[in-house]
Design an enzyme around this catalytic site. Structure first.
Site, PDB file in Angstrom:
ATOM      1  N   TYR A 142       8.965   7.049  -7.248  1.00 56.38           N
ATOM      2  CA  TYR A 142       8.367   8.322  -6.615  1.00 56.38           C
ATOM      3  C   TYR A 142       9.581   9.200  -6.445  1.00 56.38           C
ATOM      4  O   TYR A 142       9.410  10.496  -6.027  1.00 56.38           O
ATOM      5  CB  TYR A 142       8.253   7.726  -5.034  1.00 56.38           C
ATOM      6  N   LYS A 188       8.544  -6.483 -12.484  1.00 55.98           N
ATOM      7  CA  LYS A 188       8.232  -6.397 -13.827  1.00 55.98           C
ATOM      8  C   LYS A 188       9.454  -6.640 -14.756  1.00 55.98           C
ATOM      9  O   LYS A 188       9.462  -5.878 -15.585  1.00 55.98           O
ATOM     10  CB  LYS A 188       7.109  -5.026 -14.049  1.00 55.98           C
ATOM     11  N   ASP A 220       1.644  -7.757 -12.106  1.00 60.55           N
ATOM     12  CA  ASP A 220       0.474  -7.985 -12.804  1.00 60.55           C
ATOM     13  C   ASP A 220      -0.162  -9.315 -12.342  1.00 60.55           C
ATOM     14  O   ASP A 220      -1.474  -9.524 -12.008  1.00 60.55           O
ATOM     15  CB  ASP A 220       0.128  -7.873 -14.505  1.00 60.55           C
ATOM     16  N   ASP A 244       2.773   0.071  -3.079  1.00 61.71           N
ATOM     17  CA  ASP A 244       1.684   0.865  -2.996  1.00 61.71           C
ATOM     18  C   ASP A 244       0.200   0.336  -3.214  1.00 61.71           C
ATOM     19  O   ASP A 244      -0.690   0.448  -2.480  1.00 61.71           O
ATOM     20  CB  ASP A 244       2.054   2.395  -3.502  1.00 61.71           C
ATOM     21  N   ASP A 248      -2.679  -1.649  -0.990  1.00 57.54           N
ATOM     22  CA  ASP A 248      -4.217  -1.435  -0.855  1.00 57.54           C
ATOM     23  C   ASP A 248      -5.074  -2.416  -1.527  1.00 57.54           C
ATOM     24  O   ASP A 248      -6.208  -2.681  -0.671  1.00 57.54           O
ATOM     25  CB  ASP A 248      -4.610  -0.077  -1.871  1.00 57.54           C
TER      26      ASP A 248
HETATM   27  C1  IPM Z   1       0.587   5.395   0.965  1.00 55.05           C
HETATM   28  C2  IPM Z   1      -0.323   6.615   0.335  1.00 55.05           C
HETATM   29  C3  IPM Z   1       0.968   7.589  -0.052  1.00 55.05           C
HETATM   30  C4  IPM Z   1       2.082   6.947  -0.781  1.00 55.05           C
HETATM   31  C5  IPM Z   1       0.637   8.873  -0.502  1.00 55.05           C
HETATM   32  C6  IPM Z   1      -0.284   9.609   0.464  1.00 55.05           C
HETATM   33  C7  IPM Z   1       1.796   9.859  -0.716  1.00 55.05           C
HETATM   34  O1  IPM Z   1      -0.819   6.296  -0.689  1.00 55.05           O
HETATM   35  O2  IPM Z   1       1.151   5.806   2.133  1.00 55.05           O
HETATM   36  O3  IPM Z   1       0.617   4.432   0.767  1.00 55.05           O
HETATM   37  O4  IPM Z   1       1.643   6.770  -1.999  1.00 55.05           O
HETATM   38  O5  IPM Z   1       2.928   6.211  -0.447  1.00 55.05           O
HETATM   39 MG    MG Z   2      -1.218   4.094  -0.905  1.00 49.99          MG
END
Ligand code: IPM
Ligand code: MG
Length: 358
Positions: A142, A188, A220, A244, A248
């Protein structure tokens, strides 16, 4: 009466609606516990760009640094997607994390018993899941240099230094000591040099925590294992982009991304925010699920303010509200008795939290 100053960043989309419910619950719980909150609202994201031409105004950083903690809603939306990268809401958020120095992002996933039918996985796979993703937040691909693009090429660099890995590893091991003493470090290392260093340093740090069992997994495989058998995990330690993605994925075990909170810590001031986005498609309709934000407020009480009994109250309020069948629309298909609005959900949790007896 104890008093805390909270910087409030409502942000864009559903951000304002869900933050309003979190402060409602905080105030209700504060009244029972002898705590008073004073909120100072500051702008970030698309709304800040619209107001002052910058997604992260200096005032937002200053007020946040002078607060006891930051409670954050969500930012972004299609409206701002075509802006140059540094003007985009997401850039504001990344810069904010960096300015505050919150290098450790804690993303717990626990599946409420009342919600086991909400997951797209079988109930027996998800029932009892209780894991914590510890994601490095202000390094890795990032932020790595060089980065850039021209007409025909775009490039980013995944880089971690030894001290960056050490400090996030310590966070993960300390958290594991309070939980079931298992850390799975995700990398990885079969392909990336940066991951080889990551693995070496994590192993070194682990020697200081002999009680914690450390395992390693390629990212993975981890993505697969999270769906195959999520209960094998306790603490997942990983870098910025893997965290990240995996967080999710992990959120779906719980059935709705609208349920999961997060804490970004490691510096003097922490940021507490739901893991979901600003959902512009449902903004202003009063149907957003405020639970992730209310649960983030609970994490704030626990981690930033040390107000554990107030946090316990909120957690119990959420659980009881779900147990009684109250559902916002995103959860309507699962054992719902009452479909409620954002505001009704907040009020219900506040009431249950106040009535709760330890
Ligand atoms: C998160 C979001 C952020 C990230 C974005 C909005 C920049 O997806 O907080 O997980 O990638 O960190
Ligand atoms: Mg995110």
């Amino acid at each position: 009466m104890k008093k805390y100053n909270i910087a409030l960043i409502k942000g864009d989309g559903i951000g304002p609606e869900i933050i309003d419910e979190a402060t409602k619950v905080l105030d209700a719980v504060g009244a029972c516990e002898g705590i008073e909150f004073s909120y100072q609202e500051v702008l970030m994201g698309g709304c800040a760009y619209d107001a002052v031409g910058d997604p992260l105004p200096q005032e937002t950083i200053d007020v946040s640094l002078a607060s006891d903690a930051v409670l954050f809603g969500a930012i972004g939306g299609e409206k701002w997607d075509t802006l140059p990268r540094e003007k985009r809401p997401e850039s504001g958020l990344l810069r904010f994390r960096k300015e505050l120095g919150v290098f450790a992002n804690l993303r717990p996933t626990n599946v409420y018993d009342e919600m086991v039918n909400a997951s797209s996985l079988k109930p027996e796979i998800v029932k009892g899941v209780d894991l914590m993703v510890v994601r490095e937040l202000i390094g890795g691909i990032y932020f790595g240099e060089p980065k850039g693009r021209d007409e025909n090429r775009g490039w980013n660099t995944m880089v971690y230094t030894r001290p960056e890995i050490e400090r996030i590893a310590h966070v993960a091991f300390k958290i594991a000591m309070e939980r079931s003493k298992k850390v799975c470090s995700v990398d990885k290392a079969n392909v990336l040099d940066v991951s080889q260093l990551w693995r070496e340093v994590v192993i070194e740090v682990s020697q200081e925590y002999p009680e914690v069992a450390l395992t390693h997994m390629y990212v993975d495989n981890a993505a697969m294992q999270l769906i195959r058998d999520p209960k094998q995990f306790d603490v997942i330690l990983t870098g910025n982009i893997f965290g990240d993605i995996l967080s999710d994925e992990a959120s779906m075990l719980s059935g709705s991304i609208g349920l999961l909170p997060s804490a970004s810590v490691g510096a003097k001031i922490g940021v507490y925010e739901p893991i979901h986005g600003s959902a512009p498609d449902i903004a202003g309709m009063g149907i957003a699920n405020p639970i992730a934000t209310v649960a983030s407020a609970s994490m704030m009480l626990r981690y930033a303010l040390g107000e554990n009994s107030a946090a316990d109250r909120i957690d119990a309020g959420i659980k009881e509200t779900l147990a009684q069948g109250y559902r916002t629309r995103d959860m309507a298909a699962y054992d719902a008795k009452v479909i409620c609005t954002t505001s009704q959900m907040g009020s219900m949790i506040a009431q249950m939290a106040v009535e709760w007896k330890a």
